[in-house]
Motif scaffolding. Structure first.
Motif, PDB file in Angstrom:
ATOM      1  N   GLY A 183     -34.284 -59.047  53.878  1.00 32.56           N
ATOM      2  CA  GLY A 183     -34.458 -58.744  52.463  1.00 32.56           C
ATOM      3  C   GLY A 183     -35.843 -59.095  51.956  1.00 32.56           C
ATOM      4  N   GLN A 184     -36.369 -60.246  52.377  1.00 31.10           N
ATOM      5  CA  GLN A 184     -37.710 -60.638  51.939  1.00 31.10           C
ATOM      6  C   GLN A 184     -38.758 -59.643  52.406  1.00 31.10           C
ATOM      7  OE1 GLN A 184     -40.027 -63.792  53.836  1.00 31.10           O
ATOM      8  NE2 GLN A 184     -40.095 -64.859  51.873  1.00 31.10           N
ATOM      9  N   THR A 185     -38.617 -59.132  53.617  1.00 34.90           N
ATOM     10  CA  THR A 185     -39.572 -58.147  54.133  1.00 34.90           C
ATOM     11  C   THR A 185     -39.549 -56.879  53.294  1.00 34.90           C
ATOM     12  OG1 THR A 185     -39.304 -59.017  56.376  1.00 34.90           O
ATOM     13  CG2 THR A 185     -40.231 -56.800  56.167  1.00 34.90           C
ATOM     14  N   MET A 186     -38.368 -56.443  52.858  1.00 34.35           N
ATOM     15  CA  MET A 186     -38.282 -55.264  52.002  1.00 34.35           C
ATOM     16  C   MET A 186     -38.993 -55.504  50.667  1.00 34.35           C
ATOM     17  SD  MET A 186     -36.664 -53.001  53.839  1.00 34.35           S
ATOM     18  CE  MET A 186     -37.583 -53.737  55.215  1.00 34.35           C
ATOM     19  N   VAL A 187     -38.853 -56.717  50.129  1.00 33.96           N
ATOM     20  CA  VAL A 187     -39.498 -57.029  48.851  1.00 33.96           C
ATOM     21  C   VAL A 187     -41.014 -57.129  49.024  1.00 33.96           C
ATOM     22  CG1 VAL A 187     -39.717 -58.755  47.017  1.00 33.96           C
ATOM     23  CG2 VAL A 187     -37.463 -58.161  47.907  1.00 33.96           C
ATOM     24  N   PHE A 188     -41.460 -57.805  50.070  1.00 39.53           N
ATOM     25  CA  PHE A 188     -42.895 -57.976  50.271  1.00 39.53           C
ATOM     26  C   PHE A 188     -43.599 -56.657  50.574  1.00 39.53           C
ATOM     27  CE2 PHE A 188     -43.388 -62.764  51.391  1.00 39.53           C
ATOM     28  CZ  PHE A 188     -43.124 -63.059  50.057  1.00 39.53           C
ATOM     29  N   GLY A 189     -42.850 -55.633  50.975  1.00 44.27           N
ATOM     30  CA  GLY A 189     -43.466 -54.331  51.170  1.00 44.27           C
ATOM     31  C   GLY A 189     -44.069 -53.766  49.905  1.00 44.27           C
ATOM     32  N   VAL A 190     -43.618 -54.267  48.737  1.00 39.97           N
ATOM     33  CA  VAL A 190     -44.177 -53.812  47.461  1.00 39.97           C
ATOM     34  C   VAL A 190     -45.681 -54.096  47.400  1.00 39.97           C
ATOM     35  CG1 VAL A 190     -44.078 -54.124  44.954  1.00 39.97           C
ATOM     36  CG2 VAL A 190     -41.982 -54.131  46.295  1.00 39.97           C
ATOM     37  N   ILE A 191     -46.121 -55.167  48.048  1.00 45.30           N
ATOM     38  CA  ILE A 191     -47.533 -55.546  47.978  1.00 45.30           C
ATOM     39  C   ILE A 191     -48.416 -54.432  48.519  1.00 45.30           C
ATOM     40  CG2 ILE A 191     -49.254 -57.219  48.767  1.00 45.30           C
ATOM     41  CD1 ILE A 191     -46.994 -59.278  48.948  1.00 45.30           C
ATOM     42  N   SER A 192     -48.060 -53.877  49.668  1.00 44.27           N
ATOM     43  CA  SER A 192     -48.860 -52.796  50.242  1.00 44.27           C
ATOM     44  C   SER A 192     -48.783 -51.545  49.378  1.00 44.27           C
ATOM     45  CB  SER A 192     -48.402 -52.487  51.667  1.00 44.27           C
ATOM     46  OG  SER A 192     -47.058 -52.023  51.673  1.00 44.27           O
ATOM     47  N   THR A 193     -47.612 -51.274  48.784  1.00 43.38           N
ATOM     48  CA  THR A 193     -47.483 -50.112  47.908  1.00 43.38           C
ATOM     49  C   THR A 193     -48.413 -50.233  46.711  1.00 43.38           C
ATOM     50  OG1 THR A 193     -45.151 -49.858  48.533  1.00 43.38           O
ATOM     51  CG2 THR A 193     -45.882 -48.728  46.547  1.00 43.38           C
ATOM     52  N   VAL A 194     -48.394 -51.386  46.062  1.00 42.71           N
ATOM     53  CA  VAL A 194     -49.232 -51.601  44.882  1.00 42.71           C
ATOM     54  C   VAL A 194     -50.702 -51.441  45.240  1.00 42.71           C
ATOM     55  CG1 VAL A 194     -49.946 -53.280  43.143  1.00 42.71           C
ATOM     56  CG2 VAL A 194     -47.546 -53.103  43.771  1.00 42.71           C
ATOM     57  N   TYR A 195     -51.106 -52.049  46.350  1.00 39.50           N
ATOM     58  CA  TYR A 195     -52.527 -52.023  46.701  1.00 39.50           C
ATOM     59  C   TYR A 195     -53.000 -50.615  47.047  1.00 39.50           C
ATOM     60  CZ  TYR A 195     -56.966 -52.875  48.940  1.00 39.50           C
ATOM     61  OH  TYR A 195     -58.298 -52.827  49.268  1.00 39.50           O
ATOM     62  N   VAL A 196     -52.237 -49.884  47.860  1.00 41.76           N
ATOM     63  CA  VAL A 196     -52.659 -48.541  48.268  1.00 41.76           C
ATOM     64  C   VAL A 196     -52.725 -47.607  47.062  1.00 41.76           C
ATOM     65  CG1 VAL A 196     -52.022 -46.519  49.625  1.00 41.76           C
ATOM     66  CG2 VAL A 196     -51.828 -48.799  50.622  1.00 41.76           C
ATOM     67  N   VAL A 197     -51.735 -47.669  46.185  1.00 41.34           N
ATOM     68  CA  VAL A 197     -51.732 -46.809  45.001  1.00 41.34           C
ATOM     69  C   VAL A 197     -52.917 -47.150  44.096  1.00 41.34           C
ATOM     70  CG1 VAL A 197     -50.457 -46.213  42.905  1.00 41.34           C
ATOM     71  CG2 VAL A 197     -49.256 -46.405  45.081  1.00 41.34           C
ATOM     72  N   ALA A 198     -53.174 -48.438  43.898  1.00 39.42           N
ATOM     73  CA  ALA A 198     -54.297 -48.847  43.060  1.00 39.42           C
ATOM     74  C   ALA A 198     -55.629 -48.434  43.692  1.00 39.42           C
ATOM     75  CB  ALA A 198     -54.269 -50.359  42.840  1.00 39.42           C
ATOM     76  N   ALA A 199     -55.755 -48.579  45.010  1.00 42.01           N
ATOM     77  CA  ALA A 199     -56.990 -48.188  45.693  1.00 42.01           C
ATOM     78  C   ALA A 199     -57.211 -46.683  45.611  1.00 42.01           C
ATOM     79  CB  ALA A 199     -56.936 -48.648  47.150  1.00 42.01           C
ATOM     80  N   ASN A 200     -56.169 -45.884  45.777  1.00 42.70           N
ATOM     81  CA  ASN A 200     -56.311 -44.434  45.659  1.00 42.70           C
ATOM     82  C   ASN A 200     -56.759 -44.029  44.264  1.00 42.70           C
ATOM     83  OD1 ASN A 200     -55.621 -43.880  48.302  1.00 42.70           O
ATOM     84  ND2 ASN A 200     -53.466 -43.491  47.854  1.00 42.70           N
ATOM     85  N   ALA A 201     -56.220 -44.704  43.258  1.00 42.77           N
ATOM     86  CA  ALA A 201     -56.615 -44.397  41.884  1.00 42.77           C
ATOM     87  C   ALA A 201     -58.067 -44.789  41.640  1.00 42.77           C
ATOM     88  CB  ALA A 201     -55.699 -45.114  40.898  1.00 42.77           C
ATOM     89  N   ALA A 202     -58.498 -45.945  42.162  1.00 39.24           N
ATOM     90  CA  ALA A 202     -59.869 -46.411  41.941  1.00 39.24           C
ATOM     91  C   ALA A 202     -60.893 -45.563  42.689  1.00 39.24           C
ATOM     92  CB  ALA A 202     -59.982 -47.878  42.372  1.00 39.24           C
ATOM     93  N   ARG A 203     -60.537 -45.020  43.835  1.00 41.70           N
ATOM     94  CA  ARG A 203     -61.472 -44.230  44.636  1.00 41.70           C
ATOM     95  C   ARG A 203     -61.502 -42.750  44.254  1.00 41.70           C
ATOM     96  NH1 ARG A 203     -59.161 -46.908  50.213  1.00 41.70           N
ATOM     97  NH2 ARG A 203     -60.100 -48.991  49.938  1.00 41.70           N
ATOM     98  N   GLY A 204     -60.703 -42.371  43.293  1.00 38.53           N
ATOM     99  CA  GLY A 204     -60.699 -40.985  42.845  1.00 38.53           C
ATOM    100  C   GLY A 204     -59.755 -40.078  43.601  1.00 38.53           C
ATOM    101  N   VAL A 205     -59.018 -40.628  44.584  1.00 41.26           N
ATOM    102  CA  VAL A 205     -58.089 -39.803  45.350  1.00 41.26           C
ATOM    103  C   VAL A 205     -56.985 -39.264  44.447  1.00 41.26           C
ATOM    104  CG1 VAL A 205     -56.437 -39.783  47.260  1.00 41.26           C
ATOM    105  CG2 VAL A 205     -58.581 -41.068  47.472  1.00 41.26           C
ATOM    106  N   THR A 206     -56.472 -40.123  43.588  1.00 41.11           N
ATOM    107  CA  THR A 206     -55.405 -39.703  42.682  1.00 41.11           C
ATOM    108  C   THR A 206     -55.891 -38.611  41.727  1.00 41.11           C
ATOM    109  OG1 THR A 206     -54.433 -41.919  42.801  1.00 41.11           O
ATOM    110  CG2 THR A 206     -53.723 -40.511  40.989  1.00 41.11           C
ATOM    111  N   ASP A 207     -57.110 -38.769  41.196  1.00 39.25           N
ATOM    112  CA  ASP A 207     -57.660 -37.748  40.294  1.00 39.25           C
ATOM    113  C   ASP A 207     -57.832 -36.412  41.013  1.00 39.25           C
ATOM    114  OD1 ASP A 207     -57.764 -39.386  38.087  1.00 39.25           O
ATOM    115  OD2 ASP A 207     -59.804 -40.070  38.480  1.00 39.25           O
TER     116      ASP A 207
END
Length: 275
Positions: free
Chosen positions: A82-106
């Motif tokens: 269960g903890q591993t499933m929860v900690f997976g959120v960290i990578s999700t948050v970082y990748v989504v934020a990085a894509n937005a900052a680098r213009g990939v999302t735009d």
């Protein structure tokens, strides 16, 4: 010279769904290629839960006791899943934020691509990597003495509940990632770590003070872990409260509620970026 022709925008619900699923598959393939080409991320993702199993199972495990008796490592493994499933959120948050900052999302937003398809592509990629994490962690659990005592069917049902929780939390991660900078996303572990501790992951709630026991039993993570212990036949099953006695129902209800809240919030935030 011929000019590229933009694809026709689908108008019927069936066409929109097919369009979104096609875009999601393409985006998920892109995300998985980035993941495979970054071996450091792979090692961090796979080694962290293994280190935690060895640390808690063998270093701290000798000082731990399980309510009702039983081997602590067998009690621990569902909590680690269960903890591993929860900690997976960290990578999700970082990748989504990085894509937005680098213009990939735009760039995605400027193309004739389904907004739901883009976000669903992220979800598919995260679910595939999370499934791999879970398989590796289960194999590690078998090496340290954990067993699924109630057969393959119950084990698959428990794995399904764990992945259902991860699916819901992916939408939480997307919503957070679209609101944070990469630097802020790097601190996403801070609220998650106490969330995984104030639960039944490492210690039976019966051994906690009364007020803390209530918090731990109603933690969504606790519901999934408790349900997995029931399905695996692991020791340390809690009892005496409605939440503990209806863990399987809550393990389904909590993720569905989280998804219902954060899925539309994520889509709305994605469509309103830079507005």
């Amino acid at each position: 010279m011929s000019m590229p022709i933009a694809p026709a925008i689908p108008t019927t619900p069936a066409e929109r769904l097919r369009w979104a699923l096609s875009d999601a598959w393409v985006v998920s393939g892109r995300e998985l290629i980035h993941w495979v080409r970054n071996p450091v991320v792979i090692l961090n993702t796979l080694l962290f839960p293994l280190i935690m199993v060895l640390l808690f199972g063998y270093v701290f495990g000798s000082a731990m006791r399980v309510a009702g008796g039983g081997d602590y490592r067998e009690f621990l493994m569902p909590g680690m899943f269960g903890q591993t499933m929860v900690f997976g959120v960290i990578s999700t948050v970082y990748v989504v934020a990085a894509n937005a900052a680098r213009g990939v999302t735009d760039r995605f937003r400027s193309m004739p691509v389904s907004s739901f398809g883009v976000l669903m592509g992220r979800v598919i990629a995260d679910m595939l990597t999370s499934t791999l994490d879970l398989v590796i962690l289960m194999l590690c659990g078998l090496l340290v003495g954990w067993r699924a005592h109630h057969g393959l069917g119950s084990a698959l049902a428990a794995a399904g509940l764990l992945l259902l929780l991860r699916f819901a939390l992916v939408w939480v991660g997307i919503c957070m990632g679209l609101r944070l900078t990469p630097e802020g996303a790097g601190a996403a572990w801070m609220p998650l770590f106490p969330l995984t501790l104030l639960a039944n992951t490492f210690v039976s709630p019966e051994l906690m003070p009364a007020w803390l026991r209530i918090i731990a039993e109603w933690n969504p993570l606790s519901a999934t872990v408790q349900a997995c212990r029931e399905l695996f036949g692991s020791p340390g099953l809690s009892g005496g409260s409605w939440a503990a006695e209806h863990a399987i129902e809550l393990a389904i209800g909590w993720p569905l509620l989280i998804t219902v809240i954060f899925l539309p919030l994520s889509i709305r935030r994605y469509r309103r970026l830079n507005r």
